[in-house]
Scaffold this active site. Structure first.
Site, PDB file in Angstrom:
ATOM      1  N   LYS A  45       0.832  -1.201   0.000  1.00 27.72           N
ATOM      2  CA  LYS A  45       0.000   0.000   0.000  1.00 27.72           C
ATOM      3  C   LYS A  45       0.869   1.254   0.000  1.00 27.72           C
ATOM      4  O   LYS A  45       0.436   2.323  -0.402  1.00 27.72           O
ATOM      5  CB  LYS A  45      -0.921  -0.003   1.215  1.00 27.72           C
ATOM      6  N   ARG A  46       2.093   1.105   0.485  1.00 28.30           N
ATOM      7  CA  ARG A  46       2.979   2.267   0.543  1.00 28.30           C
ATOM      8  C   ARG A  46       3.552   2.608  -0.824  1.00 28.30           C
ATOM      9  O   ARG A  46       3.773   3.748  -1.156  1.00 28.30           O
ATOM     10  CB  ARG A  46       4.128   1.997   1.523  1.00 28.30           C
TER      11      ARG A  46
END
Length: 514
Positions: A271-272
């Protein structure tokens, strides 16, 4: 394993799949794929697709996320037969509304000595884990509270000591016949007695899921590979609650664990590093058909060269047999390709409607109280047809709707800003650019308003450009002066839309840069 994948013997409606998100965040690509595969498998086999909200984690749940998840699934076209908003025969479909059901089953396990109260503190549990790890052992509960006498349990409960409820695990082999991965064996001695609730009122994930899947008659649990280690725990709970004798055969769900989705570097999708929320892609201008088409190929392959699938055609073609075991690589270029394809299928009217919010958000245009379109910088009233013309010349170039802002900004600006060097075609000098712009002004000024259209502009300007050894020396400065860009749609289409007055004005402004 072929026979496991042949569901022809099942009656229509016998297959029941579920997607069970926790409302602790947005719907991400991996979760959307899980929902899609459950939906496709159910619909392919005339079954039911159930949406269940796993919202027992009160500290992390937010109603806004549940709303967003439901809206995003509907936007994708993934509709459920039973769920929190439309009910069904096996509700409630929010776990927070099923607490009394879980409490009943927790008491049953406690009464039958299949579970017990554990009063160990976090510090004590951490010390146990550290000691086991120092000996090279896999950490598991040591069983400190497993055999407390009833009097001691009653005393601790009376003193309101904090506790959890642990499921009692005996040494055995758990066999899971995964319909993708085949037979997988788990040794329960490596699991130990595991927690299933924080107090009677707060069931934990493995317990509530195990109860719900049986009570809701789920036939197939289709979920991500990362949840595979939970499977033996859920089987143990289901057998302890619903298997009444050793001779009885409990109808457990079939298990299907989907491959991980990997990033472009083949590491687990982060997600980063990647914007994986479906709502982010929607905001960025990806169409629902493109996302459905894209995620359907994340771990599934029809075995043909066909690349474009509607949701209806996916239902027809989908099968578990064609799901791969290895990780699926997230390829943004492929998503862009698919989105571009679906953008080109839109009518200009519909595509303009889709692009309009991005132009409004950029503050290039606005809609007044009379529902007229206004170019803000020039206070100029334009028609929807004018916007359609702009969108039409960029339909082939768009990969996502949000790109329309950067591609077309020059149509909505009174004055452009760009470096004078951009006006030069190859080895042109300043004086060459001035000469070209002067020629353009002379030629363009002679064209009557009624003749100011693409075909006539192309005929006249190409004839003028042919007088040069390289026609780029005339057409390149024209393109840049009108757009301020190195790349754009064709100069004749742009000139037609801008109109004679604006084009001549931009010729003058370009000369002022030199």
């Amino acid at each position: 394993m072929k026979e496991n994948l042949d569901f022809q013997f099942l009656k229509p409606g016998a297959i029941r799949t579920r997607y069970a998100p926790a409302p602790t965040g947005s719907l991400h690509i991996g979760s959307a794929r899980t929902a899609l595969f459950n939906y496709l498998f159910a619909k392919k086999n005339q079954g039911s697709f159930i949406l269940r909200i796993e919202d027992t984690d009160i500290s992390r749940n937010e109603s806004i996320f549940e709303k967003e998840i439901l809206e995003t699934l509907k936007w994708l076209g993934i509709e459920w037969d039973e769920g929190p908003d439309n009910g069904g025969s096996f509700g409630p479909y929010r776990q927070s509304e099923r607490l009394e059901i879980y409490k009943k089953y927790l008491k049953k396990l406690l009464d039958e000595n299949k579970a017990y109260y554990c009063f160990c503190t976090e510090e004590e549990l951490d010390a146990q884990r550290q000691e086991q790890m120092s000996r090279g052992e896999a950490p598991k509960y040591s069983g400190t509270c497993a055999n407390f006498a009833p009097e001691e349990i009653k005393k601790n409960l009376g003193e309101k000591k904090k506790y959890i409820i642990r499921f009692r695990v005996y040494p055995q082999k758990i066999i899971v016949n995964d319909l993708i991965r085949g037979v997988i064996e788990f040794d329960t001695t490596l699991i130990g007695d595991f927690p299933i609730a924080k107090f009677l009122e707060y069931p934990l994930y493995n317990f509530s899921v195990a109860v719900d899947d049986i009570e809701m008659k789920i036939s197939h649990v289709i979920r991500g590979e990362d949840l595979l280690p939970n499977t033996p725990k859920q089987i143990l709970i289901q057998e302890a609650l619903f298997l009444h004798s050793r001779e009885e055969k409990l109808s457990l769900p079939s298990w299907v664990h989907l491959p991980l989705i990997l990033g472009s570097d083949r590491s687990k999708l982060s997600k980063r590093r990647e914007a994986t929320a479906v709502s982010d892609y929607k905001k960025d201008g990806y169409l629902s058909e493109a996302i459905i088409n894209f995620i359907s190929f994340l771990g599934w392959n029809p075995g043909t060269n066909r690349e474009i699938y509607s949701l209806a055609s996916l239902v027809k073609e989908f099968s578990l047999e064609k799901i791969q075991k290895s990780g699926a690589v997230f390829n943004l270029k492929r998503l862009d390709f698919l989105n571009g394809f679906y953008i080109r299928q839109r009518s200009i009217e519909k595509l303009t409607d889709l692009c309009l919010p991005y132009l409004i958000k950029s503050k290039f245009i606005s809609i007044d109280s009379k529902k007229r379109y206004i170019i803000n910088e020039m206070k100029e009233i334009i028609s929807f047809n004018y916007l359609e013309k702009i969108i039409s010349i960029y339909q082939e170039r768009l990969k996502k709707l949000s790109e329309i802002v950067e591609l077309t900004d020059f149509f909505f600006k009174d004055k452009l800003e760009y470096a004078k060097e951009l006006l030069k075609w190859r080895q042109m000098k300043d004086e060459d650019v001035i000469l070209s712009l002067n020629r353009l002004e002379i030629v363009l000024s002679k064209i009557q308003e009624e003749d100011w259209h693409k075909d006539n502009l192309q005929r006249i300007l190409l004839a003028e450009a042919e007088k040069n050894s390289n026609r780029g020396e005339l057409l390149w400065p024209l393109r840049v002066a009108m757009t301020g860009k190195e790349n754009s749609a064709g100069p004749f289409e742009i000139a037609e839309i801008l109109g004679k007055e604006k084009v001549l004005k931009r010729m003058q402004e370009a000369k002022c840069l030199i």
